[in-house]
Design a protein around this motif. Structure first.
Motif, PDB file in Angstrom:
ATOM      1  N   CYS A  35       0.916  -1.302   0.200  1.00  0.00           N
ATOM      2  CA  CYS A  35       0.110  -0.069   0.042  1.00  0.00           C
ATOM      3  C   CYS A  35       0.805   1.281   0.100  1.00  0.00           C
ATOM      4  N   SER A 103      -5.101  -7.746   6.710  1.00  0.00           N
ATOM      5  CA  SER A 103      -5.355  -7.370   5.565  1.00  0.00           C
ATOM      6  C   SER A 103      -6.464  -8.753   4.739  1.00  0.00           C
ATOM      7  N   SER A 126      -9.126  -4.972   6.442  1.00  0.00           N
ATOM      8  CA  SER A 126      -8.805  -3.886   5.376  1.00  0.00           C
ATOM      9  C   SER A 126      -9.203  -3.992   4.311  1.00  0.00           C
ATOM     10  N   GLN A 128      -9.097  -1.842   0.280  1.00  0.00           N
ATOM     11  CA  GLN A 128      -8.431  -0.378  -0.195  1.00  0.00           C
ATOM     12  C   GLN A 128      -9.407   0.296  -1.098  1.00  0.00           C
ATOM     13  N   ASN A 135      -9.077  -1.630  -5.525  1.00  0.00           N
ATOM     14  CA  ASN A 135      -8.452  -2.266  -4.717  1.00  0.00           C
ATOM     15  C   ASN A 135      -7.155  -2.920  -4.817  1.00  0.00           C
ATOM     16  N   LEU A 138      -4.249  -0.316  -5.526  1.00  0.00           N
ATOM     17  CA  LEU A 138      -3.758   0.422  -4.485  1.00  0.00           C
ATOM     18  C   LEU A 138      -2.967  -0.477  -3.387  1.00  0.00           C
ATOM     19  N   SER A 139      -3.462  -1.915  -3.459  1.00  0.00           N
ATOM     20  CA  SER A 139      -2.572  -2.667  -2.703  1.00  0.00           C
ATOM     21  C   SER A 139      -1.454  -3.361  -3.390  1.00  0.00           C
ATOM     22  N   CYS A 165     -11.028   1.088   5.831  1.00  0.00           N
ATOM     23  CA  CYS A 165     -10.651   1.496   4.495  1.00  0.00           C
ATOM     24  C   CYS A 165     -10.077   3.031   4.458  1.00  0.00           C
TER      25      CYS A 165
END
Length: 393
Positions: A35, A103, A126, A128, A135, A138-139, A165
């Motif tokens: 992230c 995660s 979590s 994203q 998602n 971003l990860s 988030c």
């Protein structure tokens, strides 16, 4: 005892400082996600000597004896530790309320069963974003479908689920979809915490800091969804510090509630304090938790108000915000003892205003000119090398 004799310094501190109620056990920096807003230190690759199981069991016992009542297992990704269920079981035996911040990667049915048997109280999962594409972008991993399955596993095991988030410029325009997804997954709580600008998020600030218009829209939508869903879900929305004129109290007050123990055993009053130059923080390998909490110079450095500079020292609001965040003061003002530059009384407040002004421009960060820096061991080693520090083998 002579009535006129001065109090022992430790007794003075103990008289004004309560116990470390909340223990954050960062049991590893290893993580399969990358992230761009991660709060782990950018030099995490220099940490290669994680505490072993016995050390963590001792930390749990010492923290509980010192008065800790809640323990969160975090990372990195705590599920990468094979001994997680052992640690959870000991924390439960000691009387902690236990949280797992994850995660979802690694939470198989078998691991879930083991953690349930160990007595884990709740899980924070979590995401994203609400879409697979964003998602996973971003990860920097393909984890969206996995997270959906993990959410179902959490519910099937009867755990209360908090969905988290991190909100920023790249996903804030889809906040209604994120809220709707949380409701569909059965989350009891949803944390929409705008990114705070430390570590990896600071490196990517121009990519991540939303515009004022985006934040105002997101707040309107969040309030509308609260009315729509009522008691089905509790939604927490945290505005980024940069859009405030007064800072938040640092971890509810430096060394007043929170105790963080990092993967290598360094004890900190907040999870980012290790960055502060000239500060010496003890390690649980060489000092007991009670001694760390009450006696160590690092934990006492910003307690009380004797350390405060003007305008904090004479500010009528100092008891409310305690001068703000020490790490933010260092990052933006170059002095950990300065007033947090988020405060509009700070001489360095202009740096916050400049960042906010840039965030109003739609073209603030052209990807070709300034690409996102994703968290990862290789990138961490490059940042360490650039700083001249030693890199872990």
């Amino acid at each position: 005892m002579d009535a006129g004799a001065p109090l022992d310094p430790r007794a003075q501190i103990a008289a004004t400082v309560g116990p470390p109620l909340w223990l954050l056990a960062e049991i590893t920096y290893r993580c399969p996600l990358h992230c761009a807003f991660c709060y782990n230190p950018t030099d995490f690759a220099a940490t290669n000597d994680e505490l072993g199981t016995d050390d963590w069991l001792r930390v749990l016992r010492e923290a509980r004896a010192a008065g800790s009542v809640q323990c969160a297992f975090s990372g990195g990704e705590p599920l990468l530790r094979d001994d997680l269920a052992v640690l959870v079981a000991e924390a439960r035996r000691l009387g902690f309320y236990t949280n797992l911040l994850t995660s979802g990667v690694g939470l198989t049915e078998a691991r879930a069963s083991a953690l349930k048997a160990a007595g884990l109280d709740h899980i924070q999962l979590s995401f994203q974003d609400s879409t697979r594409e964003l998602n996973d972008f971003l990860s920097h991993t393909r984890t969206f479908d996995l997270k959906q399955r993990v959410a179902a596993t959490i519910k099937a095991n009867g755990w209360p689920m908090v969905m988290n988030c991190v909100i920023h410029r790249l996903n804030i325009d889809y906040i209604e979809n994120i809220i709707d997804m949380a409701v569909e997954l059965g989350a009891e709580y949803l944390e929409l915490a705008n990114s705070q600008y430390y570590s990896w998020a600071l490196l990517n600030r121009d990519h991540l800091l939303p515009s004022r218009e985006q934040i105002e829209r997101a707040e309107r939508i969040t309030n509308e969804r609260r009315r729509r869903y009522g008691e089905r879900i509790r939604i927490f929305f945290v505005v980024p510090d940069y859009y405030e004129t007064r800072p938040k109290k640092c971890m509810n007050g430096w060394g007043s509630v929170f105790l963080t123990v990092t993967p290598d055993g360094t004890a900190l009053p907040c999870h980012t304090a290790k960055m502060l130059p000239g500060m010496s923080f003890p390690n649980v390998r060489g000092m007991g938790v009670r001694e760390i909490w009450y006696d160590s110079p690092g934990f006492n450095r910003f307690r009380g108000d004797g350390w405060m500079q003007e305008p904090c020292r004479t500010c009528p609001e100092k008891e409310k915000d305690r001068g703000g965040c020490r790490c933010q003061a260092y990052l933006l003002a170059g002095d950990a003892a300065a007033v947090d530059p988020v405060c509009d009384k700070s001489p360095a407040h202009r740096k916050v205003l400049e960042a906010v002004e840039r965030a109003q421009r739609p073209d603030v960060c052209a990807v070709r000119e300034m690409p996102l820096i994703f968290r990862g061991p290789a990138e961490s080693k490059r940042l360490i090398a650039r700083s001249g520090k030693a890199v872990a083998p």
